[in-house]
Motif scaffolding. Structure first.
Motif, PDB file in Angstrom:
ATOM      1  N   ASN A 155      19.585  42.525  72.614  1.00  0.00           N
ATOM      2  CA  ASN A 155      18.755  42.715  73.791  1.00  0.00           C
ATOM      3  C   ASN A 155      18.177  44.124  73.794  1.00  0.00           C
ATOM      4  O   ASN A 155      18.834  45.077  73.368  1.00  0.00           O
ATOM      5  CB  ASN A 155      19.569  42.498  75.071  1.00  0.00           C
ATOM      6  CG  ASN A 155      20.000  41.058  75.243  1.00  0.00           C
ATOM      7  OD1 ASN A 155      19.299  40.141  74.833  1.00  0.00           O
ATOM      8  ND2 ASN A 155      21.158  40.847  75.848  1.00  0.00           N
ATOM      9  N   GLY A 156      16.944  44.224  74.253  1.00  0.00           N
ATOM     10  CA  GLY A 156      16.296  45.529  74.362  1.00  0.00           C
ATOM     11  C   GLY A 156      15.589  45.661  75.695  1.00  0.00           C
ATOM     12  O   GLY A 156      15.169  44.668  76.296  1.00  0.00           O
ATOM     13  N   GLN A 157      15.473  46.891  76.167  1.00  0.00           N
ATOM     14  CA  GLN A 157      14.770  47.161  77.407  1.00  0.00           C
ATOM     15  C   GLN A 157      13.621  48.137  77.148  1.00  0.00           C
ATOM     16  O   GLN A 157      13.752  49.068  76.358  1.00  0.00           O
ATOM     17  CB  GLN A 157      15.721  47.741  78.462  1.00  0.00           C
ATOM     18  CG  GLN A 157      16.749  46.738  78.961  1.00  0.00           C
ATOM     19  CD  GLN A 157      17.673  47.328  79.999  1.00  0.00           C
ATOM     20  OE1 GLN A 157      18.275  48.369  79.783  1.00  0.00           O
ATOM     21  NE2 GLN A 157      17.797  46.671  81.143  1.00  0.00           N
ATOM     22  N   LEU A 158      12.516  47.893  77.803  1.00  0.00           N
ATOM     23  CA  LEU A 158      11.341  48.735  77.649  1.00  0.00           C
ATOM     24  C   LEU A 158      11.545  50.077  78.345  1.00  0.00           C
ATOM     25  O   LEU A 158      12.120  50.147  79.424  1.00  0.00           O
ATOM     26  CB  LEU A 158      10.105  48.042  78.229  1.00  0.00           C
ATOM     27  CG  LEU A 158       9.667  46.752  77.523  1.00  0.00           C
ATOM     28  CD1 LEU A 158       8.635  46.020  78.368  1.00  0.00           C
ATOM     29  CD2 LEU A 158       9.120  47.062  76.140  1.00  0.00           C
ATOM     30  N   ALA A 159      11.062  51.131  77.690  1.00  0.00           N
ATOM     31  CA  ALA A 159      11.150  52.473  78.271  1.00  0.00           C
ATOM     32  C   ALA A 159       9.893  53.239  77.898  1.00  0.00           C
ATOM     33  O   ALA A 159       9.262  52.981  76.867  1.00  0.00           O
ATOM     34  CB  ALA A 159      12.396  53.205  77.771  1.00  0.00           C
ATOM     35  N   VAL A 182      14.382  50.048  73.756  1.00  0.00           N
ATOM     36  CA  VAL A 182      15.689  50.685  73.622  1.00  0.00           C
ATOM     37  C   VAL A 182      16.769  49.606  73.535  1.00  0.00           C
ATOM     38  O   VAL A 182      16.861  48.758  74.423  1.00  0.00           O
ATOM     39  CB  VAL A 182      15.975  51.615  74.826  1.00  0.00           C
ATOM     40  CG1 VAL A 182      17.327  52.288  74.669  1.00  0.00           C
ATOM     41  CG2 VAL A 182      14.874  52.660  74.964  1.00  0.00           C
ATOM     42  N   PRO A 183      17.593  49.593  72.481  1.00  0.00           N
ATOM     43  CA  PRO A 183      18.645  48.579  72.384  1.00  0.00           C
ATOM     44  C   PRO A 183      19.629  48.687  73.547  1.00  0.00           C
ATOM     45  O   PRO A 183      19.977  49.798  73.976  1.00  0.00           O
ATOM     46  CB  PRO A 183      19.341  48.915  71.056  1.00  0.00           C
ATOM     47  CG  PRO A 183      18.345  49.725  70.287  1.00  0.00           C
ATOM     48  CD  PRO A 183      17.576  50.500  71.309  1.00  0.00           C
ATOM     49  N   VAL A 184      20.063  47.551  74.053  1.00  0.00           N
ATOM     50  CA  VAL A 184      21.100  47.531  75.085  1.00  0.00           C
ATOM     51  C   VAL A 184      22.444  47.623  74.382  1.00  0.00           C
ATOM     52  O   VAL A 184      22.821  46.737  73.607  1.00  0.00           O
ATOM     53  CB  VAL A 184      21.022  46.242  75.925  1.00  0.00           C
ATOM     54  CG1 VAL A 184      22.187  46.185  76.920  1.00  0.00           C
ATOM     55  CG2 VAL A 184      19.695  46.175  76.672  1.00  0.00           C
ATOM     56  N   ILE A 234      18.755  56.626  80.271  1.00  0.00           N
ATOM     57  CA  ILE A 234      18.923  57.858  79.518  1.00  0.00           C
ATOM     58  C   ILE A 234      18.862  57.455  78.055  1.00  0.00           C
ATOM     59  O   ILE A 234      19.570  56.535  77.624  1.00  0.00           O
ATOM     60  CB  ILE A 234      20.258  58.558  79.855  1.00  0.00           C
ATOM     61  CG1 ILE A 234      20.458  59.790  78.927  1.00  0.00           C
ATOM     62  CG2 ILE A 234      21.435  57.609  79.791  1.00  0.00           C
ATOM     63  CD1 ILE A 234      21.685  60.606  79.271  1.00  0.00           C
ATOM     64  N   TYR A 235      17.972  58.056  77.327  1.00  0.00           N
ATOM     65  CA  TYR A 235      17.880  57.721  75.906  1.00  0.00           C
ATOM     66  C   TYR A 235      17.279  58.887  75.143  1.00  0.00           C
ATOM     67  O   TYR A 235      16.583  59.735  75.712  1.00  0.00           O
ATOM     68  CB  TYR A 235      17.049  56.457  75.673  1.00  0.00           C
ATOM     69  CG  TYR A 235      15.562  56.603  75.953  1.00  0.00           C
ATOM     70  CD1 TYR A 235      14.680  57.031  74.957  1.00  0.00           C
ATOM     71  CD2 TYR A 235      15.039  56.322  77.208  1.00  0.00           C
ATOM     72  CE1 TYR A 235      13.336  57.176  75.210  1.00  0.00           C
ATOM     73  CE2 TYR A 235      13.689  56.464  77.468  1.00  0.00           C
ATOM     74  CZ  TYR A 235      12.838  56.886  76.463  1.00  0.00           C
ATOM     75  OH  TYR A 235      11.499  57.032  76.720  1.00  0.00           O
TER      76      TYR A 235
END
Length: 265
Positions: A10-14, A29-31, A134-135
């Motif tokens: 799963n990934g989330q957009l940033a 960004v990988p979860v 935070i990434y």
């Protein structure tokens, strides 16, 4: 049976912190689902085959690690399908003598053929925006301008990302560098050059030797100078003091000092 396994991430957009003027430019960004240590791996192996005793798996696990270390440190490259590992030397040899203070042994890793095939069978699900994520989106070595996660001891190193300003009163707040051997070095206050929400620059301690390190940034920064999180949150990234492995690993030298053909091609 292994070919039937399907992998999923799963990934989330940033927001892409590098392209400040382009608000539509996004990265994925990988979860994270945590970190698997030796105990977790052994537990997963036992779950795959309940007929195996845990003591047996532990013995095989330790034996495998011991054999791989012996092979690598005898000058033998190891290709186990997941990784291709090879050793290399660092530092200038003076007076034809090995000096542990100036010379070191490093192990370079490349992705193995089995792992590459597994990646092809991996489904990536985009599950929305990360919001207050935070990434760390990028890194730069001030000495060489390299952006391949390599760093130089005694010189500045820059992190770019989101919500990475180091702030808070919790004892865990700060940046640490953990060597492959487990030695933890915390960046002291006097080594910070810049500490902004999307950019943090600090000096790599000059006494750190070449090798692979886990950089961990922990903060209670909550989005503005007045907002502080109750509990700190952390982000990790692998960096290399010295030369980073090319393409995720290195190529060993052949008998004549040249480069061997990549056995994974």
């Amino acid at each position: 049976m292994a070919e039937e396994i399907k992998y999923q991430m799963n990934g989330q957009l940033a927001d892409n912190a590098v392209t400040v003027d382009n608000k539509e430019d996004m990265i994925l960004v990988p979860v994270s689902n945590g970190t698997a240590d030796e105990a977790r791996i052994i537990a997963e192996m036992k779950a795959e085959d309940s007929g195996l005793r845990e003591e047996t798996i532990q013995h095989v696990f330790a034996l495998r690690n011991r054999v791989v270390k012996r092979l690598l440190l005898s000058g033998i490259n190891v290709n186990d399908g997941i990784t291709y590992a090879s050793t290399a030397f660092r530092g200038v040899i003076e007076n034809s003598q090995w000096n542990p203070q100036k010379n070191s042994i490093v192990v370079n890793f490349q992705m193995g053929a089995e792992l590459r095939e597994a990646i092809k069978r991996t489904t990536v699900n985009i599950i929305g925006e990360k919001g207050s994520a935070i990434y760390i989106g990028g890194v730069t070595d001030a000495s060489t301008r390299a952006q391949d996660a390599s760093a130089t001891a005694g010189r500045a190193f820059t992190l770019t990302g989101s919500k990475i300003r180091v702030a808070g009163t919790d004892a865990a707040v700060g940046i640490t560098l953990t060597s492959a051997g487990g030695t933890v070095t915390k960046i002291t206050d006097d080594l910070y050059v810049m500490n902004d929400p999307s950019k943090v620059t600090f000096i790599i301690p000059a006494n750190l030797g070449n090798g692979t390190y886990t950089l961990k940034l922990t903060t209670q920064y909550g989005g503005n100078s007045k907002q502080q999180l109750k509990s700190p949150r952390s982000v990790e990234k692998t960096i290399y003091i010295g030369t980073a492995p090319a393409g995720g690993g290195g190529t060993s030298g052949g008998p004549d000092g040249g480069l061997e053909e990549n056995p994974l091609g």
